[in-house]
Design a protein around this motif. Sequence first.
Motif, PDB file in Angstrom:
ATOM      1  N   PRO A   2     -18.522  24.397 -33.655  1.00 59.50           N
ATOM      2  CA  PRO A   2     -18.406  22.931 -33.564  1.00 59.50           C
ATOM      3  C   PRO A   2     -18.323  22.424 -32.128  1.00 59.50           C
ATOM      4  O   PRO A   2     -18.699  21.283 -31.845  1.00 59.50           O
ATOM      5  CB  PRO A   2     -17.117  22.618 -34.335  1.00 59.50           C
ATOM      6  CG  PRO A   2     -16.865  23.808 -35.190  1.00 59.50           C
ATOM      7  CD  PRO A   2     -17.408  24.975 -34.425  1.00 59.50           C
TER       8      PRO A   2
ATOM      9  N   VAL B   7     -11.911  26.719 -38.952  1.00 58.96           N
ATOM     10  CA  VAL B   7     -13.295  26.326 -39.206  1.00 58.96           C
ATOM     11  C   VAL B   7     -13.840  27.183 -40.352  1.00 58.96           C
ATOM     12  O   VAL B   7     -13.758  28.410 -40.311  1.00 58.96           O
ATOM     13  CB  VAL B   7     -14.162  26.504 -37.946  1.00 58.96           C
ATOM     14  CG1 VAL B   7     -15.624  26.163 -38.229  1.00 58.96           C
ATOM     15  CG2 VAL B   7     -13.620  25.641 -36.813  1.00 58.96           C
ATOM     16  N   THR B   8     -14.401  26.534 -41.358  1.00 58.57           N
ATOM     17  CA  THR B   8     -14.919  27.246 -42.528  1.00 58.57           C
ATOM     18  C   THR B   8     -16.367  27.680 -42.304  1.00 58.57           C
ATOM     19  O   THR B   8     -17.059  27.189 -41.403  1.00 58.57           O
ATOM     20  CB  THR B   8     -14.865  26.352 -43.775  1.00 58.57           C
ATOM     21  OG1 THR B   8     -15.759  25.232 -43.576  1.00 58.57           O
ATOM     22  CG2 THR B   8     -13.453  25.839 -44.024  1.00 58.57           C
TER      23      THR B   8
ATOM     24  N   ASP C 135     -18.772  26.881 -44.245  1.00 56.82           N
ATOM     25  CA  ASP C 135     -19.575  25.685 -44.501  1.00 56.82           C
ATOM     26  C   ASP C 135     -19.665  24.802 -43.271  1.00 56.82           C
ATOM     27  O   ASP C 135     -20.719  24.235 -42.972  1.00 56.82           O
ATOM     28  CB  ASP C 135     -18.993  24.881 -45.674  1.00 56.82           C
ATOM     29  CG  ASP C 135     -19.257  25.530 -47.027  1.00 56.82           C
ATOM     30  OD1 ASP C 135     -20.136  26.413 -47.093  1.00 56.82           O
ATOM     31  OD2 ASP C 135     -18.572  25.160 -48.002  1.00 56.82           O
ATOM     32  N   ALA C 136     -18.567  24.690 -42.528  1.00 54.87           N
ATOM     33  CA  ALA C 136     -18.569  23.873 -41.317  1.00 54.87           C
ATOM     34  C   ALA C 136     -19.476  24.489 -40.249  1.00 54.87           C
ATOM     35  O   ALA C 136     -20.146  23.762 -39.504  1.00 54.87           O
ATOM     36  CB  ALA C 136     -17.148  23.728 -40.778  1.00 54.87           C
TER      37      ALA C 136
END
Length: 210
Positions: free
Chosen positions: A37, A199-200, A202-203
């Motif tokens: 991210p 943080v996953t 999916d993220a």
Amino acid sequence: MRRPYPDRVAAGRVLATELGRVPGSVLVLGLARGGVPVAAPVAVALGAELDVLIVRKLGLPGQPELAMGAVAGVGDALQVVRNESIAEHVAPDVLEEVRAAEVRELRRREHAYRDDRPPIDVRDRVVVLVDDGLATGATMRAAVEAVRKQRPARVIVAVPVGAADTCRRLERVADEVVCAWTPRYFNAVGQAYRDFAPVTDDAVRAALET
């Protein structure tokens, strides 16, 4: 006193400003999971390609936050970095058991984030390695050494926050190190963020699609 970053995305925007212009064919690699991210807005600001680099810490059994080393993978190549001050006190079979387990998780994440898409070739590229912060630097050092094996033009380490001595040590292995913030009293990466939620997968996938 400097205010913490609101979250990783905001930290990435600040980091992009600190980096400024990076000439050449630039590839931004976010260290999964937390670095992705941060890396996404950096890649946008630089007009660069974005991909993910999987790095796994080799945690000491019973004290998993204490790093015996780290393992990173670029394509089929694996690079293991040992934290000798800790690893030298660990039995070789214990270290190998941890390493094998982390390599399995590394390969699982590679498939989860890429499906069948191969990693981008780093050869002759300017590679910007981004994480959400540097504490001991073991995972980033593994990342640098794994990328070096693929013959990039340059390797730049870029993080929103880091321990000052760790940032200095990484200057020995990277061509350039950009630490946007080196707090005078550094305890952990999380102290630099108001939102430091895990943080996953999916993220990570969502950030890679931006």
